[in-house]
Design a protein around this motif. Structure first.
Motif, PDB file in Angstrom:
ATOM      1  N   VAL A  22       0.844  -1.199   0.000  1.00 31.00           N
ATOM      2  CA  VAL A  22       0.000   0.000   0.000  1.00 31.00           C
ATOM      3  C   VAL A  22       0.876   1.245   0.000  1.00 31.00           C
ATOM      4  N   PHE A  23       0.473   2.239  -0.791  1.00 30.30           N
ATOM      5  CA  PHE A  23       1.178   3.511  -0.862  1.00 30.30           C
ATOM      6  C   PHE A  23       0.321   4.581  -0.187  1.00 30.30           C
ATOM      7  N   ASP A  24       0.905   5.273   0.777  1.00 30.01           N
ATOM      8  CA  ASP A  24       0.197   6.307   1.523  1.00 30.01           C
ATOM      9  C   ASP A  24       0.443   7.674   0.894  1.00 30.01           C
ATOM     10  N   LEU A  25      -0.627   8.433   0.709  1.00 25.52           N
ATOM     11  CA  LEU A  25      -0.537   9.743   0.089  1.00 25.52           C
ATOM     12  C   LEU A  25       0.301  10.695   0.944  1.00 25.52           C
ATOM     13  N   VAL A  26       1.195  11.420   0.301  1.00 24.52           N
ATOM     14  CA  VAL A  26       1.912  12.514   0.963  1.00 24.52           C
ATOM     15  C   VAL A  26       0.992  13.729   0.926  1.00 24.52           C
ATOM     16  N   LYS A  27       0.472  14.119   2.064  1.00 21.46           N
ATOM     17  CA  LYS A  27      -0.553  15.155   2.111  1.00 21.46           C
ATOM     18  C   LYS A  27      -0.010  16.546   1.812  1.00 21.46           C
ATOM     19  N   LYS A  28       1.254  16.781   2.115  1.00 16.65           N
ATOM     20  CA  LYS A  28       1.863  18.086   1.839  1.00 16.65           C
ATOM     21  C   LYS A  28       3.150  17.877   1.048  1.00 16.65           C
ATOM     22  N   PRO A  29       3.015  17.488  -0.228  1.00 11.80           N
ATOM     23  CA  PRO A  29       4.224  17.172  -1.012  1.00 11.80           C
ATOM     24  C   PRO A  29       5.138  18.372  -1.227  1.00 11.80           C
ATOM     25  N   GLU A  30       4.600  19.598  -1.180  1.00 13.07           N
ATOM     26  CA  GLU A  30       5.454  20.771  -1.354  1.00 13.07           C
ATOM     27  C   GLU A  30       6.470  20.905  -0.224  1.00 13.07           C
ATOM     28  N   SER A  31       6.177  20.281   0.928  1.00  6.67           N
ATOM     29  CA  SER A  31       7.148  20.311   2.018  1.00  6.67           C
ATOM     30  C   SER A  31       8.332  19.384   1.726  1.00  6.67           C
ATOM     31  N   VAL A  32       8.125  18.427   0.834  1.00  9.95           N
ATOM     32  CA  VAL A  32       9.216  17.547   0.395  1.00  9.95           C
ATOM     33  C   VAL A  32      10.044  18.238  -0.669  1.00  9.95           C
ATOM     34  N   ASP A  33       9.354  18.864  -1.640  1.00 11.42           N
ATOM     35  CA  ASP A  33      10.013  19.587  -2.717  1.00 11.42           C
ATOM     36  C   ASP A  33       8.986  20.523  -3.343  1.00 11.42           C
ATOM     37  N   PRO A  34       9.183  21.838  -3.252  1.00 14.97           N
ATOM     38  CA  PRO A  34       8.208  22.781  -3.824  1.00 14.97           C
ATOM     39  C   PRO A  34       8.011  22.597  -5.334  1.00 14.97           C
ATOM     40  N   GLU A  35       9.009  22.044  -6.023  1.00 11.19           N
ATOM     41  CA  GLU A  35       8.932  21.856  -7.475  1.00 11.19           C
ATOM     42  C   GLU A  35       8.736  20.390  -7.863  1.00 11.19           C
ATOM     43  N   TRP A  36       8.138  19.602  -6.983  1.00  7.06           N
ATOM     44  CA  TRP A  36       8.087  18.161  -7.211  1.00  7.06           C
ATOM     45  C   TRP A  36       7.322  17.783  -8.471  1.00  7.06           C
ATOM     46  N   ARG A  37       6.260  18.505  -8.798  1.00  4.87           N
ATOM     47  CA  ARG A  37       5.450  18.137  -9.966  1.00  4.87           C
ATOM     48  C   ARG A  37       6.273  18.232 -11.262  1.00  4.87           C
ATOM     49  N   VAL A  38       6.936  19.356 -11.458  1.00  6.14           N
ATOM     50  CA  VAL A  38       7.710  19.557 -12.681  1.00  6.14           C
ATOM     51  C   VAL A  38       8.888  18.599 -12.732  1.00  6.14           C
ATOM     52  N   ARG A  39       9.574  18.433 -11.618  1.00  4.36           N
ATOM     53  CA  ARG A  39      10.766  17.588 -11.602  1.00  4.36           C
ATOM     54  C   ARG A  39      10.431  16.122 -11.819  1.00  4.36           C
ATOM     55  N   LEU A  40       9.324  15.657 -11.233  1.00  7.63           N
ATOM     56  CA  LEU A  40       8.964  14.257 -11.412  1.00  7.63           C
ATOM     57  C   LEU A  40       8.350  14.009 -12.782  1.00  7.63           C
ATOM     58  N   CYS A  41       7.632  14.988 -13.322  1.00  9.77           N
ATOM     59  CA  CYS A  41       7.113  14.849 -14.683  1.00  9.77           C
ATOM     60  C   CYS A  41       8.257  14.616 -15.661  1.00  9.77           C
ATOM     61  N   ALA A  42       9.394  15.250 -15.427  1.00 11.26           N
ATOM     62  CA  ALA A  42      10.535  15.109 -16.330  1.00 11.26           C
ATOM     63  C   ALA A  42      11.085  13.684 -16.343  1.00 11.26           C
ATOM     64  N   LEU A  43      10.772  12.889 -15.317  1.00  4.80           N
ATOM     65  CA  LEU A  43      11.259  11.508 -15.239  1.00  4.80           C
ATOM     66  C   LEU A  43      10.288  10.512 -15.864  1.00  4.80           C
ATOM     67  N   LEU A  44       9.084  10.985 -16.241  1.00  7.10           N
ATOM     68  CA  LEU A  44       8.043  10.099 -16.747  1.00  7.10           C
ATOM     69  C   LEU A  44       7.947  10.191 -18.264  1.00  7.10           C
ATOM     70  N   PRO A  45       7.253   9.233 -18.897  1.00  2.00           N
ATOM     71  CA  PRO A  45       7.041   9.325 -20.350  1.00  2.00           C
ATOM     72  C   PRO A  45       6.346  10.632 -20.712  1.00  2.00           C
ATOM     73  N   GLN A  46       6.673  11.145 -21.873  1.00  2.00           N
ATOM     74  CA  GLN A  46       6.133  12.428 -22.321  1.00  2.00           C
ATOM     75  C   GLN A  46       5.068  12.234 -23.399  1.00  2.00           C
ATOM     76  N   PRO A  47       4.097  13.176 -23.514  1.00  2.00           N
ATOM     77  CA  PRO A  47       3.917  14.360 -22.672  1.00  2.00           C
ATOM     78  C   PRO A  47       3.370  13.996 -21.305  1.00  2.00           C
ATOM     79  N   CYS A  48       3.703  14.824 -20.316  1.00  2.00           N
ATOM     80  CA  CYS A  48       3.279  14.588 -18.937  1.00  2.00           C
ATOM     81  C   CYS A  48       2.563  15.826 -18.414  1.00  2.00           C
ATOM     82  N   ASP A  49       1.394  15.624 -17.818  1.00  2.00           N
ATOM     83  CA  ASP A  49       0.633  16.707 -17.207  1.00  2.00           C
ATOM     84  C   ASP A  49       0.931  16.718 -15.707  1.00  2.00           C
ATOM     85  N   PRO A  50       1.657  17.715 -15.207  1.00  2.00           N
ATOM     86  CA  PRO A  50       2.035  17.710 -13.789  1.00  2.00           C
ATOM     87  C   PRO A  50       0.848  17.775 -12.840  1.00  2.00           C
ATOM     88  N   GLN A  51      -0.307  18.273 -13.307  1.00  2.00           N
ATOM     89  CA  GLN A  51      -1.468  18.379 -12.427  1.00  2.00           C
ATOM     90  C   GLN A  51      -2.129  17.032 -12.170  1.00  2.00           C
TER      91      GLN A  51
END
Length: 254
Positions: A22-51
């Motif tokens: 089971v994977f538990d949701l990180v409720k405040k991911p910006e506290s881990v990395d404020p730019e996590w959406r853009v940075r992790l999208c870059a690691l995924l197949p493209q095109p990637c929607d960060p939202q």
């Protein structure tokens, strides 16, 4: 993403023997990395929607270990958070976008309008083998209410053999039952409400190397209109991949 909530309950776990990851949701991911959406999208197949991304932690995982789940593209990846700017490292990627595209091409009617997502869990197939749940969700809108019905295809992380298709996974339904100001003032509850979810238990195989035996259980809650919350009932029943119609599925499409 729709299936962020109740991951542990939907995954289902036996008290002993094999169990889901089971994977538990990180409720405040910006506290881990404020730019996590853009940075992790870059690691995924493209095109990637960060939202469409959700960030999770594997239950019982090591420090810095995370899982990112995306709807566009439909993918799941294990990533490690390191130090410094942009310090994300891709450890393993599972791309299900081709599977979802094939399902869309083969579908017709309401299924063609289904939204695809991944449940935040992995399901044990055999020793060292796992499957993901590719969810297809169909929503309906009513005056003063609505419904959502999700079915799961259990797709192995390795190989092409589909474990099971079209398994009822979760549902919610709310139908308005008050139509005047007087009814809204006097009624204890102005909707017929139902919700359901899947549980899976896993039994060891009879012989080493053989697949685990899956057992499905469907839980459904019903709260009738004009009744207090204490009148709500819960039913539980078992079904197989060939008898999915036994699951109530909130009265939705089977």
């Amino acid at each position: 993403m729709l299936f962020v909530l109740a991951a542990a309950a939907l995954a289902g776990q036996a008290s002993a023997g094999p169990s889901a990851q089971v994977f538990d949701l990180v409720k405040k991911p910006e506290s881990v990395d404020p730019e996590w959406r853009v940075r992790l999208c870059a690691l995924l197949p493209q095109p990637c929607d960060p939202q469409t991304l959700g960030l999770y932690r594997p239950r019982g995982g090591a420090a810095g270990e995370h899982v990112v789940i995306a709807a566009e593209p439909l993918a799941m990846a294990r990533v490690q958070r390191g130090k410094g700017a942009g310090g994300w490292q891709l450890e393993r990627l599972h791309d299900f976008s081709g599977y979802a595209a094939a399902k869309r091409d083969a579908a017709s009617g309401s299924v063609a309008d289904a939204q695809f997502s991944l449940a935040p869990a992995l399901y044990p197939l055999a020793e060292g083998q796992w499957a993901a749940a590719v969810l297809q969700t169909v929503s309906e809108g009513y005056s003063g209410g609505g419904a959502s019905f999700s079915k799961a295809d259990f797709v192995p992380l390795e190989g092409t053999r589909i474990v099971a298709e079209g398994i009822p996974f979760s549902c919610t339904k709310m139908v308005r039952a008050c139509f005047s100001e007087k009814e809204y003032r006097q009624s204890k509850h102005c909707h017929d409400e139902s919700s359901g979810s899947l549980r899976i238990s896993y039994a060891e195989a009879a012989r080493p190397g053989e697949p685990y035996r899956w057992q499905y259980t469907w839980l459904q809650n019903e709260w009738p209109a004009h009744q207090p919350a204490s009148a709500a009932t819960t039913s539980r029943l078992h079904f197989a991949a060939t008898t999915t119609e036994r699951a109530g599925f909130c009265g939705g499409p089977q």
